[in-house]
Design an enzyme around this catalytic site. Structure first.
Site, PDB file in Angstrom:
ATOM      1  N   GLU A   1      99.098  24.799  -1.042  1.00 19.14           N
ATOM      2  CA  GLU A   1      99.364  23.504  -0.723  1.00 19.14           C
ATOM      3  C   GLU A   1      98.757  22.856   0.453  1.00 19.14           C
ATOM      4  O   GLU A   1      98.614  23.583   1.622  1.00 19.14           O
ATOM      5  CB  GLU A   1     100.709  23.470  -0.586  1.00 19.14           C
ATOM      6  CG  GLU A   1     101.529  22.269  -0.208  1.00 19.14           C
ATOM      7  CD  GLU A   1     103.199  22.329  -0.167  1.00 19.14           C
ATOM      8  OE1 GLU A   1     103.888  22.317  -1.070  1.00 19.14           O
ATOM      9  OE2 GLU A   1     103.498  22.678   0.977  1.00 19.14           O
TER      10      GLU A   1
ATOM     11  N   TYR B   1      99.486  14.242  -0.339  1.00 14.90           N
ATOM     12  CA  TYR B   1      99.965  15.865  -0.824  1.00 14.90           C
ATOM     13  C   TYR B   1      99.038  16.115  -1.733  1.00 14.90           C
ATOM     14  O   TYR B   1      98.707  15.394  -2.646  1.00 14.90           O
ATOM     15  CB  TYR B   1     101.396  15.582  -1.243  1.00 14.90           C
ATOM     16  CG  TYR B   1     101.719  16.833  -1.656  1.00 14.90           C
ATOM     17  CD1 TYR B   1     102.394  18.035  -0.762  1.00 14.90           C
ATOM     18  CD2 TYR B   1     101.739  17.366  -3.120  1.00 14.90           C
ATOM     19  CE1 TYR B   1     102.797  19.090  -1.282  1.00 14.90           C
ATOM     20  CE2 TYR B   1     101.997  18.418  -3.617  1.00 14.90           C
ATOM     21  CZ  TYR B   1     102.592  19.353  -2.512  1.00 14.90           C
ATOM     22  OH  TYR B   1     102.916  20.594  -2.925  1.00 14.90           O
TER      23      TYR B   1
END
Length: 382
Positions: free
Chosen positions: A189, A101
């Site tokens: 993101e 991530y």
């Protein structure tokens, strides 16, 4: 403002961030051609402005073009968390070896942009943030100086391990940070950022949010706004220069000042009511803003009563009263009004209202209790 994954991926690609090839599909008849152009295995993904697509059946792995067409038809018939699926993408499948991530977010607490990194990317990153926050590394990037290089390098080594992947990650994150700054983002993101079959890092998914207050600098970003991003009343409020957020309740609210507006919503909830909106008319003494605000609120069929809470400083109470009287002449106000009018020129404002048969209250708690009672018992359109 939020945008779809395919739009974010196009921005990623324009900054040199590696992605897998994809095709956008808006109707079933486009599925076969999209699948044939990509060839081989594909991932079929719903394009909706909400999370949890995979768990809702909005992401499917297709081994063949025929499967991609079938899954695409199924997904285009889905509604995910209240959002009907009107667009999907077909993207090249990848043999994912490891998921990470990575994301940048505005951090008001540190007055910086914070990079978040984790070895555990994928669908359950939200649960990880709650249950194992220590597994998410955070590094502040400051506009003038950038990150602490020692901390940055240490984090990259801890997360990505090999020199090859560390170098690739550094390149991707530097570009992602530049994209964040140049487009006035509040979030960029990549989840997951994955090591794929050829041992390279690729952005498998993409998510971006932008600072609404900076959109005037980026017409190319403003043009990406999706119809489902804002309700019609939110669009109308923006055009009228009002700060407005649509909510799910039945008590319309017109307040001056964001802090007072938030406190008003809290008090309505505390009294057992449900606010239908946040609306800040701002500090200007412009009667037309009151007219616009009332037009927007009465357009919501769920509203049963309206609370007007004015604590006049820069805002003059007599101008608010004039706006109310103008609204009564221009539109049909068939909802009960509760008016609290305190502050600059309150006597003049109250006199105008009383002459028109309207009463203004002093106390906020008293006003809130009255509007909640009206909404829950006898409120509604006459």
């Amino acid at each position: 403002m939020n945008i779809h994954e395919y739009q974010a991926k196009e921005l990623f690609a324009s900054y040199g961030i590696p992605i897998k090839a994809f095709r956008l599909v808006t109707e079933p008849g486009q599925l076969a051609q999209a699948a044939q152009e990509l060839g081989g295995e594909t991932i079929v993904k719903a394009q909706v402005l909400t999370g949890g697509r995979g768990k809702a059946g909005g992401v499917k792995y297709a081994k063949t073009a025929e499967e991609a067409v079938k899954y695409g038809q199924d997904i285009l018939n889905l509604t995910i968390k209240g959002f009907p699926v009107e667009k999907i993408i077909l993207t090249e499948a990848a043999d994912i070896k490891k998921e990470f991530y990575a994301g940048f977010i505005t951090n008001r607490g540190t007055r910086a942009v914070t990079l978040m990194l984790s070895k555990a990317g994928g669908m359950d990153i939200e649960d990880l943030a709650v249950n194992s926050p220590e597994e998410i590394l955070k590094i502040d990037f400051f506009a003038r100086t950038g990150p602490d290089e020692d901390l940055y390098e240490a984090a990259l080594k801890d997360i990505f391990r090999t020199q090859t992947h560390i170098a690739q990650a550094r390149d991707i994150l530097d570009k992602l940070y530049r994209l964040f700054l140049e487009k006035d983002c509040s979030l960029t993101e990549i989840n997951p950022l994955s090591i794929v079959d050829d041992d390279t890092l690729v952005a498998i998914d993409a998510k971006m949010s932008f600072d609404d207050n900076a959109l005037f600098r980026h017409p190319e970003i403003q043009a990406l706004e999706n119809p489902e991003e804002s309700s019609q009343d939110e669009k109308d409020a923006r055009e009228a220069g009002l700060s407005f957020v649509s909510l799910d309740g039945d008590i319309g609210c017109i307040v001056n000042g964001a802090g007072l507006a938030m406190a008003t919503l809290d008090l309505i909830k505390l009294a057992g009511g449900e606010p239908a909106n946040f609306l800040d008319v701002g500090g200007s003494s412009n009667p037309n803003k009151v007219v616009s605000a009332l037009k927007i609120i009465i357009s919501n069929p769920n509203v049963k009563a309206i609370l007007i809470n004015i604590f006049g400083g820069i805002t003059r109470c007599d101008d608010i009263a004039k706006g109310l009287l103008m609204a009564r002449e221009q539109i049909q106000l068939d909802l009960p009004l509760v008016i609290r009018l305190v502050g600059t020129n309150q006597d003049e404002g109250r006199a105008l209202l009383e002459k028109a048969g309207l009463q203004a209250f002093d106390g906020l708690s008293e006003s809130v209790e009255k509007v909640v009672a009206l909404a829950t018992s006898e409120g509604g359109r006459q």
